[in-house]
Design an enzyme around this catalytic site. Structure first.
Site, PDB file in Angstrom:
ATOM      1  N   LYS A  66      -8.804   0.890 -23.723  1.00 54.98           N
ATOM      2  CA  LYS A  66      -9.869   0.659 -24.707  1.00 54.98           C
ATOM      3  C   LYS A  66      -9.652   1.417 -26.013  1.00 54.98           C
ATOM      4  CE  LYS A  66     -13.449  -0.617 -21.446  1.00 54.98           C
ATOM      5  NZ  LYS A  66     -14.822  -0.443 -20.974  1.00 54.98           N
ATOM      6  N   GLY A 246     -24.650   0.016 -12.157  1.00 57.54           N
ATOM      7  CA  GLY A 246     -24.124  -0.471 -13.439  1.00 57.54           C
ATOM      8  C   GLY A 246     -23.967  -1.974 -13.564  1.00 57.54           C
TER       9      GLY A 246
END
Ligand code: ATR
Length: 277
Positions: A66, A246
């Protein structure tokens, strides 16, 4: 065929193909397909070139790329700049643009947890004003979590086994407070696990939260959603605290990415949630 891709290493666990292919079918994008690909760091440049050459239309990026993908991109949106973390890419006007939808996806989850203070149209409201939030872990996703929480007025206290990583985060977010790993703040309203501890069954974080027995107002949130209930969440539930995993954040970050690529606002419906079980 329009090709979409999620890249990472490892990638076998990624549920993104299930989600995006579900929406592609649901919204009749019959010429689109979403795949996953495990790559090495040295392949990043080549894969971005494939977007330039229109061989790939849209891409998601997961651990550990990322941040590493950023030097290969031409532009970042504001959330990607702020977090130095990119999970979505597409070509716009001949420029390769990186976006961060983790932060906005987590922000939407927070709005749903505290709906009484939130408004559907404004994701930048201060619904966490005065709340102390203890974040465990300073890995790849932590900057997205911090940016979402700070936008809503939360005070952040963060702790990571490797201190260097919290020091790096402090450069991006000067207001955060750093605590040594294993310690716990005196006052906290929300505890968020962003570490990978709990992915394997019975793995435990060695911090006791017994001081909040039966406190229904305290929220324990785990970014992990597979397993559905980590030891961290199970202990919190048995203590009588509020808990959440999540999964919604994962689905919302995917929905925002899908929207960037297609302009469609996809629905997170029960059929999709069942597919993930
Ligand atoms: P990365 O650190 O490469 O970004 P990640 O999966 O995004 O990888 O993050 C893993 C997180 O889980 C890190 O915060 C990591 O702590 P370190 O920075 O000290 O490695 C944390 N983590 C993993 N295993 C852990 C363990 N056994 N105890 C405590 N923290 C752990």
């Amino acid at each position: 065929m329009k090709k979409y891709l999620v890249i990472g290493n490892p990638i076998e666990h990624s549920l993104s193909p299930i989600v995006h292919n579900y929406w592609m079918k649901k919204y009749h994008l019959i010429d689109c397909v979403y795949e996953r690909k495990k790559i090495d760091e040295k392949e990043l440049s080549n894969i971005v070139k494939k977007i330039r050459d229109n061989e790939i239309v849209g891409m998601n990026i997961t651990v550990p790329f990322k941040k590493l993908i950023i030097p290969f991109l031409d532009e970042l949106n504001s959330f990607a700049k702020e977090t130095q973390s990119v999970n979505t890419v597409q070509k716009v006007n001949n420029k390769i643009v990186g976006y961060n939808t983790d932060s906005i996806g987590f922000g939407k989850t927070i709005n749903e947890i505290y709906p009484q203070n939130s408004s559907k149209t404004n994701t930048n409201n201060l619904i966490l004003n005065g709340k102390n939030i203890f974040i465990l872990g300073a890995g790849g996703v932590s900057s997205s979590i911090i940016s979402a929480l700070e936008r809503k007025g939360g005070n952040i206290i963060i702790s990571n086994r490797t201190k260097k990583k919290t020091d790096e985060l402090k450069k991006l977010f000067p207001k955060i407070e750093i605590l040594d790993w294993g310690k716990k703040p005196k006052i906290y309203d929300i505890v968020i696990n962003t570490t990978s501890v709990g992915l394997k069954k019975d793995e435990k974080i060695n911090i006791e939260f017994n001081d909040c027995n039966k406190d229904k107002n305290k929220l324990f949130y785990d970014l992990i959603y597979n397993p559905r209930e980590t030891s961290f969440l199970k202990e919190a539930r048995l203590r009588g605290n509020k808990t959440m995993n999540g999964q919604t954040m994962f689905l919302y970050q995917a929905a925002y990415a899908f929207n960037i690529w297609t302009n469609i606002e996809p629905k997170v419906d029960n059929e999709l949630i069942k597919l993930l079980d």
